[in-house]
Design a protein around this motif. Structure first.
Motif, PDB file in Angstrom:
ATOM      1  N   SER A 520       6.158  15.479  -5.135  1.00  0.00           N
ATOM      2  CA  SER A 520       6.351  14.298  -5.982  1.00  0.00           C
ATOM      3  C   SER A 520       7.836  14.064  -6.216  1.00  0.00           C
ATOM      4  CB  SER A 520       5.648  14.479  -7.329  1.00  0.00           C
ATOM      5  OG  SER A 520       4.246  14.523  -7.172  1.00  0.00           O
ATOM      6  N   ALA A 523      10.698   8.975  -8.704  1.00  0.00           N
ATOM      7  CA  ALA A 523       9.996   7.697  -8.878  1.00  0.00           C
ATOM      8  C   ALA A 523       8.540   7.920  -9.301  1.00  0.00           C
ATOM      9  CB  ALA A 523      10.050   6.885  -7.583  1.00  0.00           C
ATOM     10  N   ASP A 524       7.911   8.981  -8.751  1.00  0.00           N
ATOM     11  CA  ASP A 524       6.534   9.297  -9.136  1.00  0.00           C
ATOM     12  C   ASP A 524       6.466   9.669 -10.611  1.00  0.00           C
ATOM     13  OD1 ASP A 524       5.646   8.890  -6.533  1.00  0.00           O
ATOM     14  OD2 ASP A 524       6.057  10.972  -5.965  1.00  0.00           O
ATOM     15  N   ALA A 526       8.515   8.637 -12.946  1.00  0.00           N
ATOM     16  CA  ALA A 526       8.722   7.418 -13.725  1.00  0.00           C
ATOM     17  C   ALA A 526       7.444   6.602 -13.804  1.00  0.00           C
ATOM     18  CB  ALA A 526       9.849   6.596 -13.101  1.00  0.00           C
ATOM     19  N   ARG A 527       6.714   6.520 -12.676  1.00  0.00           N
ATOM     20  CA  ARG A 527       5.444   5.783 -12.682  1.00  0.00           C
ATOM     21  C   ARG A 527       4.426   6.479 -13.589  1.00  0.00           C
ATOM     22  NH1 ARG A 527       6.807   4.555  -7.231  1.00  0.00           N
ATOM     23  NH2 ARG A 527       5.961   6.539  -6.499  1.00  0.00           N
ATOM     24  N   ARG A 528       4.455   7.800 -13.584  1.00  0.00           N
ATOM     25  CA  ARG A 528       3.486   8.558 -14.379  1.00  0.00           C
ATOM     26  C   ARG A 528       3.642   8.277 -15.874  1.00  0.00           C
ATOM     27  NH1 ARG A 528       0.773  13.360 -13.333  1.00  0.00           N
ATOM     28  NH2 ARG A 528      -0.532  13.894 -15.122  1.00  0.00           N
ATOM     29  N   ASP A 532       8.038   2.456 -14.268  1.00  0.00           N
ATOM     30  CA  ASP A 532       8.366   2.355 -12.857  1.00  0.00           C
ATOM     31  C   ASP A 532       9.626   1.501 -12.654  1.00  0.00           C
ATOM     32  OD1 ASP A 532       8.245   2.561 -10.163  1.00  0.00           O
ATOM     33  OD2 ASP A 532       6.615   1.126  -9.873  1.00  0.00           O
ATOM     34  N   GLY A 533      10.494   1.961 -11.751  1.00  0.00           N
ATOM     35  CA  GLY A 533      11.690   1.201 -11.418  1.00  0.00           C
ATOM     36  C   GLY A 533      12.873   1.465 -12.318  1.00  0.00           C
ATOM     37  N   LYS A 534      12.738   2.391 -13.285  1.00  0.00           N
ATOM     38  CA  LYS A 534      13.832   2.681 -14.196  1.00  0.00           C
ATOM     39  C   LYS A 534      14.692   3.832 -13.652  1.00  0.00           C
ATOM     40  CE  LYS A 534      12.398  -0.343 -17.201  1.00  0.00           C
ATOM     41  NZ  LYS A 534      13.159  -1.580 -17.484  1.00  0.00           N
ATOM     42  N   PRO A 545      15.635   7.695  -6.452  1.00  0.00           N
ATOM     43  CA  PRO A 545      14.182   7.666  -6.698  1.00  0.00           C
ATOM     44  C   PRO A 545      13.400   8.628  -5.815  1.00  0.00           C
ATOM     45  CG  PRO A 545      15.067   5.430  -6.637  1.00  0.00           C
ATOM     46  CD  PRO A 545      16.183   6.348  -6.186  1.00  0.00           C
ATOM     47  N   VAL A 557      13.492   9.535 -18.188  1.00  0.00           N
ATOM     48  CA  VAL A 557      13.440   8.175 -17.655  1.00  0.00           C
ATOM     49  C   VAL A 557      14.148   7.263 -18.634  1.00  0.00           C
ATOM     50  CG1 VAL A 557      11.970   6.309 -16.856  1.00  0.00           C
ATOM     51  CG2 VAL A 557      11.248   8.685 -16.530  1.00  0.00           C
TER      52      VAL A 557
END
Length: 559
Positions: A520, A523-524, A526-528, A532-534, A545, A557
């Motif tokens: 992982s 980026a994973d 951050a999505r968790r 996302d995208g930060k 990322p 994050v």
């Protein structure tokens, strides 16, 4: 963790670049051998007598007969031996006895010299500390040492583009001062500076290599004194000095070294060339010879100094609050007001303290006092305040200059204020000069500071528990390998790559422990957590990322 470090070192260093490995071993042996200072090391002299092939004229050549992986692996000092002085002593004795009965490969003999030189440095400093340090219950001084792995040295040479003799922390001693569970925090900090003075009297400091992370902590919160000196063999040696509280934070808190050391690609690596293609034979021999250029580089951070800026005056173990009164010659000379009645050891070193506003007020009142009295020359002052002149020197520090223009060991450490601290301090300064109370400035930040400190302590406990768990899991896996028959035994690295199929991270600032699939990325993570995208920071460093996460990473994050 120890097995992991050794496995990676062997794979990256000896297996891929065996000739470079041998040459670096030989060069370090030449730097650290007794021939650099005749008669100074009885242990290394004894070692040389047992290994007569270790003459100075042979120490920089590569032994063409050393070609087997067995010999190269034998030249890697086991991790547990580096951490345990008794094991290290036994290892050296066994290696010497073995050398009497059979010829050892030169690369193995060089490893013995490196280990012996570290042991002698440790013994010399320990003896000096025993003589010079007075015993205070709860403030016991402990000493440990380590050799940097050849792969880490090689990586640093590439990163900084320097030769091997410019890697000042290739061997290092660490001194930890007990603080009795924090109750002796202030005296322990004073003791750190006293020990720094002892180290500099024992060995000659290297110009520009004193880093004061106690007064100016790293962004991760790491605190320690780092100095590089010319050791007993006239070769570089790093000494780290810290309190027990600082040591525990560095080992188990957010500043833990083993965590961020293996962090993947950072933003600073964007656009860089593939250094793995660098020709090994070049050996990265670039040196920095221009002392003036080096001094200018060190001076850059002081060009923006202003009158009123707080500093710390250091004279052995005596730490006093001081403030800059005048900046001269573009910042190379400073006129500083010292308050002999304002001790600064604890307040300045722990800037997260809820009483920090009161300390800023003390600096501001010192500056106002000098302005009101019109003191403007060195020597002006009264019984508790004195103006002193300081000059920027080659060692990267401002040293006191007396009336005969002689430079003294006393120096000042400029306090690097963060943006919030700078605005807070200037607000206090304005309030003091205008005769206004500073209570309104102090009330809100103090509450926030106390809350953040409490939260940080809680999260550090989680980080410590997580890392203990991960080390326990790794030890179980390693022992499982050793318990298998040899024909069924898998390599440790292959087992590790399969692992448990997941990585465990700590999500800052709330301290949640999150499990993700192996492989992982930032980026994973951050999505968790739903952002996302930060921007993502891993172990305090901004990363790309696609940076792969590892067990124990602290992920933040930025919203």
């Amino acid at each position: 963790m120890a097995a992991d470090c050794c496995t990676k070192q062997r794979q990256k260093g000896e297996g891929l670049l065996p000739q470079l490995f041998q040459k670096m071993r030989a060069d370090l042996s030449s730097m650290w051998s007794s021939s650099n200072r005749p008669g100074y090391l009885r242990r290394i002299i004894a070692w040389n007598e047992k290994n007569s092939t270790l003459g100075c004229e042979n120490s920089v050549t590569i032994d063409k007969d050393v070609s087997t992986m067995k010999d190269l692996l034998e030249a890697v000092v086991p991790f547990d031996i580096l951490l345990d002085r008794r094991k290290r002593s036994k290892f050296l004795n066994d290696l010497g006895l073995t050398s009497e009965t059979q010829t050892r490969p030169k690369v193995v003999q060089d490893a013995g010299i490196a280990l012996a030189s570290l042991a002698v440095c440790e013994e010399m400093l320990e003896r000096e500390l025993f003589i010079s340090t007075s015993y205070v219950p709860g403030m016991e001084v402990t000493l440990s040492s380590r050799l940097k792995s050849l792969y880490s040295i090689y990586s640093k040479m590439k990163r900084k583009d320097v030769s091997i003799n410019k890697v000042y922390d290739a061997r290092a001693l660490r001194v930890v001062v007990g603080d009795k569970n924090g109750t002796l925090h202030g005296p322990a900090i004073q003791c750190c500076y006293s020990l720094l003075d002892i180290v500099h009297r024992l060995w000659t400091p290297i110009d520009g290599e004193l880093d004061d992370y106690i007064i100016n902590p790293k962004p991760s919160g790491y605190q320690s004194l780092h100095t590089a000196v010319q050791g007993p063999d006239n070769a570089p040696l790093e000494v780290q000095i810290r309190t027990q509280k600082m040591h525990e934070y560095a080992e188990h808190g957010l500043a833990a070294h083993w965590l961020y050391k293996e962090t993947g690609n950072t933003l600073s690596s964007i656009g860089s060339t593939d250094e793995s293609e660098t020709e090994a034979s070049s050996y990265l021999s670039k040196d920095i010879d221009d002392q003036t250029s080096m001094e200018d580089d060190q001076f850059q951070k002081y060009r923006s100094l202003k009158a009123g800026h707080p500093v710390l005056r250091v004279e052995r173990s005596h730490l006093l609050a001081a403030v800059i009164i005048r900046v001269e010659k573009g910042g190379r000379e400073l006129l500083v007001a010292v308050s002999f009645g304002l001790a600064a050891s604890e307040a300045v070193a722990d800037r997260r303290s809820s009483f920090q506003i009161k300390q800023w007020e003390a600096y501001a009142r010192l500056y106002k006092k000098v302005s009101d009295e019109w003191w403007c020359e060195p020597g002006h002052g009264d019984w508790c305040t004195c103006l002193e002149k300081y000059t920027f020197c080659r060692d990267g520090m401002y040293h006191k200059q007396d009336q005969f223009e002689r430079l003294l060991p006393t120096f000042i450490q400029v306090i690097d204020l963060m943006e919030e601290e700078e605005s807070e301090y200037r607000a206090v300064l304005s309030a003091v000069f205008e005769g206004k109370p500073v209570d309104s400035i102090a009330s809100r930040p103090n509450i926030d500071t106390v809350a953040s400190t409490s939260m940080e302590a809680s999260i550090n406990n989680k980080v410590r528990l997580l890392r203990t768990m991960l080390q326990w899991e790794e030890q179980l896996r390693y022992e499982a390998i050793l318990g298998q028959p040899k024909h069924e035994r898998k390599s440790y690295s292959s087992l590790e790559s399969g692992g448990l199929g997941e990585v465990v991270i700590v999500c800052w600032p709330h301290g949640e422990i999150i499990r993700l699939r192996s492989g992982s990325t930032a980026a994973d993570a951050a999505r968790r957590v739903g952002f996302d995208g930060k921007l993502v920071l891993v172990n305090g460093q901004l990363v790309l990322p696609n940076t792969e996460l590892k067990d124990g990473d602290v992920v933040e994050v930025r919203v």
